[in-house]
Design a protein around this motif. Sequence first.
Motif, mmCIF file in Angstrom:
data_model
loop_
_atom_site.group_PDB
_atom_site.id
_atom_site.type_symbol
_atom_site.label_atom_id
_atom_site.label_comp_id
_atom_site.label_asym_id
_atom_site.label_seq_id
_atom_site.Cartn_x
_atom_site.Cartn_y
_atom_site.Cartn_z
ATOM 1 N N LEU A 85 18.594 43.729 18.354
ATOM 2 C CA LEU A 85 18.988 42.439 18.907
ATOM 3 C C LEU A 85 19.026 41.342 17.846
ATOM 4 C CD1 LEU A 85 19.781 41.125 21.554
ATOM 5 C CD2 LEU A 85 17.390 40.541 21.915
ATOM 6 N N GLY A 86 18.063 41.334 16.928
ATOM 7 C CA GLY A 86 18.032 40.320 15.870
ATOM 8 C C GLY A 86 19.275 40.347 14.985
ATOM 9 N N PRO A 87 19.590 41.483 14.369
ATOM 10 C CA PRO A 87 20.797 41.542 13.536
ATOM 11 C C PRO A 87 22.090 41.268 14.302
ATOM 12 C CG PRO A 87 19.370 43.367 12.993
ATOM 13 C CD PRO A 87 18.778 42.695 14.191
ATOM 14 N N VAL A 88 22.169 41.702 15.556
ATOM 15 C CA VAL A 88 23.379 41.430 16.339
ATOM 16 C C VAL A 88 23.535 39.922 16.560
ATOM 17 C CG1 VAL A 88 24.415 41.696 18.645
ATOM 18 C CG2 VAL A 88 23.524 43.688 17.435
ATOM 19 N N CYS A 89 22.441 39.237 16.884
ATOM 20 C CA CYS A 89 22.502 37.776 17.067
ATOM 21 C C CYS A 89 22.905 37.080 15.758
ATOM 22 C CB CYS A 89 21.157 37.240 17.555
ATOM 23 S SG CYS A 89 20.779 37.706 19.243
ATOM 24 N N ILE A 90 22.364 37.542 14.643
ATOM 25 C CA ILE A 90 22.723 36.952 13.351
ATOM 26 C C ILE A 90 24.202 37.197 13.039
ATOM 27 C CG2 ILE A 90 22.348 37.161 10.858
ATOM 28 C CD1 ILE A 90 19.372 37.625 11.525
ATOM 29 N N LEU A 91 24.687 38.401 13.336
ATOM 30 C CA LEU A 91 26.092 38.714 13.088
ATOM 31 C C LEU A 91 27.012 37.840 13.951
ATOM 32 C CD1 LEU A 91 27.921 40.586 11.431
ATOM 33 C CD2 LEU A 91 27.905 42.144 13.379
ATOM 34 N N VAL A 92 26.653 37.668 15.205
ATOM 35 C CA VAL A 92 27.442 36.788 16.077
ATOM 36 C C VAL A 92 27.450 35.366 15.519
ATOM 37 C CG1 VAL A 92 27.494 35.701 18.373
ATOM 38 C CG2 VAL A 92 27.160 38.181 18.162
ATOM 39 N N TYR A 93 26.284 34.908 15.074
ATOM 40 C CA TYR A 93 26.194 33.554 14.495
ATOM 41 C C TYR A 93 27.049 33.443 13.226
ATOM 42 C CZ TYR A 93 24.183 29.242 12.690
ATOM 43 O OH TYR A 93 24.015 27.981 12.205
ATOM 44 N N LEU A 94 27.030 34.505 12.402
ATOM 45 C CA LEU A 94 27.865 34.499 11.200
ATOM 46 C C LEU A 94 29.357 34.446 11.550
ATOM 47 C CD1 LEU A 94 26.128 37.012 8.764
ATOM 48 C CD2 LEU A 94 26.458 34.569 8.435
ATOM 49 N N PHE A 95 29.766 35.167 12.588
ATOM 50 C CA PHE A 95 31.165 35.100 13.011
ATOM 51 C C PHE A 95 31.527 33.703 13.510
ATOM 52 C CE2 PHE A 95 31.515 39.787 13.050
ATOM 53 C CZ PHE A 95 32.773 39.915 12.487
ATOM 54 N N ILE A 96 30.568 33.038 14.144
ATOM 55 C CA ILE A 96 30.813 31.663 14.592
ATOM 56 C C ILE A 96 30.968 30.735 13.391
ATOM 57 C CG2 ILE A 96 29.758 29.692 15.781
ATOM 58 C CD1 ILE A 96 28.547 31.760 17.748
ATOM 59 N N LEU A 97 30.112 30.926 12.363
ATOM 60 C CA LEU A 97 30.183 30.074 11.170
ATOM 61 C C LEU A 97 31.435 30.358 10.341
ATOM 62 C CD1 LEU A 97 26.534 30.025 9.815
ATOM 63 C CD2 LEU A 97 27.742 28.196 10.991
ATOM 64 N N ASP A 98 31.576 31.632 9.920
ATOM 65 C CA ASP A 98 32.709 31.997 9.060
ATOM 66 C C ASP A 98 32.945 33.498 9.205
ATOM 67 O OD1 ASP A 98 34.678 32.204 7.162
ATOM 68 O OD2 ASP A 98 33.383 31.721 5.456
ATOM 69 N N TRP A 99 34.109 33.874 9.726
ATOM 70 C CA TRP A 99 34.387 35.280 9.984
ATOM 71 C C TRP A 99 34.461 36.101 8.703
ATOM 72 C CZ3 TRP A 99 38.812 37.499 8.082
ATOM 73 C CH2 TRP A 99 39.819 36.632 7.642
ATOM 74 N N ARG A 100 34.846 35.489 7.585
ATOM 75 C CA ARG A 100 34.928 36.227 6.316
ATOM 76 C C ARG A 100 33.530 36.614 5.833
ATOM 77 N NH1 ARG A 100 38.737 31.505 4.629
ATOM 78 N NH2 ARG A 100 36.731 30.613 5.139
ATOM 79 N N MET A 101 32.579 35.674 5.978
ATOM 80 C CA MET A 101 31.205 35.974 5.571
ATOM 81 C C MET A 101 30.618 37.074 6.458
ATOM 82 S SD MET A 101 28.006 33.370 4.859
ATOM 83 C CE MET A 101 28.374 32.362 6.253
ATOM 84 N N ALA A 102 30.955 37.056 7.740
ATOM 85 C CA ALA A 102 30.462 38.078 8.657
ATOM 86 C C ALA A 102 31.028 39.449 8.294
ATOM 87 C CB ALA A 102 30.829 37.707 10.089
#
Length: 151
Positions: A85-102
């Motif tokens: 759950l932790g990494p998935v939440c971080i990945l979702v947050y990264l996609f919200i910030l910048d899809w390239r970084m995700a």
Amino acid sequence: WCAVALAGFLLRASLYSLALSISHKATFSILKSIREKILEKLPRMPLGTILDTSSGQMKQVIVDQVESMERPLAHLLPEMTANVLGPVCILVYLFILDWRMALLSLVSIPVGMAFMMAVMANYGKQYEGSVKTTQAMNSAIVEYIGGIEVI
């Protein structure tokens, strides 16, 4: 913000401890049931099979192999939930910030898998040797303890 972080940490620690406690109680109940079923079957086995099987091998099956089920049963659900759950939440947050970084962060998954495959290449042979050594050691220990009585 520090108070919110502390409250979140305490809530996480409390819920995690509760989840581990519940899963361990259920796991040890299951392991007890498995051992009882193995021991119920033992008197119905052919006597030749029992005589041919060393006490170390019996201990390996009844104690060690059943005990090896404890870790996945007791720890898998509570720890897997937190670890996924932790990494998935971080990945979702990264996609919200910048899809390239995700997307770039996802590159670490196949690279890590390649390293794990390289490290685990000979695991099967090593594990088999470990099991045989453990069985021999268990037989020697049981025979030694039985011999102490005679001495």
